[in-house]
Design a protein around this motif. Structure first.
Motif, short mmCIF file in Angstrom:
data_model
loop_
_atom_site.label_atom_id
_atom_site.label_comp_id
_atom_site.label_asym_id
_atom_site.label_seq_id
_atom_site.Cartn_x
_atom_site.Cartn_y
_atom_site.Cartn_z
N GLY A 122 0.81 -1.21 0.00
CA GLY A 122 0.00 0.00 0.00
C GLY A 122 0.85 1.26 0.00
O GLY A 122 0.53 2.24 -0.68
N VAL A 123 1.94 1.24 0.75
CA VAL A 123 2.83 2.41 0.81
C VAL A 123 3.46 2.67 -0.56
O VAL A 123 3.51 3.81 -1.04
N ILE A 124 3.95 1.61 -1.20
CA ILE A 124 4.59 1.76 -2.52
C ILE A 124 3.58 2.27 -3.55
O ILE A 124 3.88 3.18 -4.35
N LEU A 125 2.37 1.72 -3.53
CA LEU A 125 1.33 2.19 -4.45
C LEU A 125 0.99 3.65 -4.18
O LEU A 125 0.76 4.43 -5.11
N SER A 126 0.96 4.04 -2.91
CA SER A 126 0.62 5.42 -2.55
C SER A 126 1.68 6.39 -3.06
O SER A 126 1.36 7.46 -3.61
#
Length: 226
Positions: A122-126
């Motif tokens: 989720g962090v990488i996608l964000s």
């Protein structure tokens, strides 16, 4: 049943819209697609590039929820995400319509499901999403985008598909929250009412899925979100 009928009607309606009601100047779409797939990106409005890339991000957001969901369904999710990679929301909606509501998970998480369940995903996608939004907003030509929206079938349908991806995420959010013991309606609405960024924040903060059915474990996991 109402949900399923609504999704099928939406699916059919979008297909009719995309192929019959969008602007018919196909030369503009052909030129754009040629530039896109031959990597001549400098000739493409950054806003259009950003929307195209964000649809890929949205498919990954759905994947972080629906590969886990597919474990408990009669039909797997992977054929639909593969179709979605080529057709966008046209490939995704049939899964949303065919799946049954399910709020449980059993069995072990393999390496792939652990990746889909990871907060780091989720962090990488964000971070990628924020970069794409900044790129489109700061470098894009909004006047040109409006003109292409009204002249290019591809740009028009892609933009509408992007909006549909955002609007449909709440149809799978409730089950994913329940699998993790999250029962707070304010959390649901905070995620559902903020397109794109709401689901990303959810992926970053949701507690890891536990295969245990013990209520205490679920409640402890849910507490980490709040």
């Amino acid at each position: 049943m109402v949900r399923k009928i609504t999704l099928w009607l939406l699916w059919a309606g979008f297909i009719v819209y995309a192929f019959l009601l969008t602007p018919e100047r196909q030369a503009a779409s052909i030129t754009l697609l040629k530039n896109l797939f031959t990597l001549q990106w400098a000739a493409i409005n950054p806003i259009i590039l950003s929307i195209f890339a964000l649809i890929g991000i949205l498919l990954l957001i759905y994947s972080c929820v629906l590969f886990i969901d597919g474990r408990m369904q009669k039909i797997p999710f992977w054929p639909f995400v593969a179709a979605g990679a080529g057709t966008g929301v046209i490939g995704l909606i049939p899964y949303l319509a065919l799946r049954e509501s399910n709020q449980t998970f059993s069995g072990d998480k393999d390496a792939f499901l652990k990746l889909m369940d990871s907060r780091w995903t989720g962090v990488i996608l964000s971070l990628n999403t924020l970069a794409l939004l900044a790129f489109g907003w700061l470098a894009g030509d909004w006047g040109d985008f409006v003109r292409q929206f009204h002249s290019s079938r591809f740009v028009n349908a892609m933009t509408v598909a992007f909006c549909l991806f955002c609007v449909l995420f709440p149809t799978v959010l409730g089950d994913d929250m329940a699998r993790r013991g999250i029962k707070d309606q304010p959390v649901f609405w905070a995620v559902a009412l903020v397109p794109l960024l709401g689901p990303l924040v959810y992926l970053c903060l949701r507690p890891p899925l536990s295969v245990s059915t013990d209520a205490g474990v679920r409640q402890a996991s849910a507490a980490t979100l709040s």
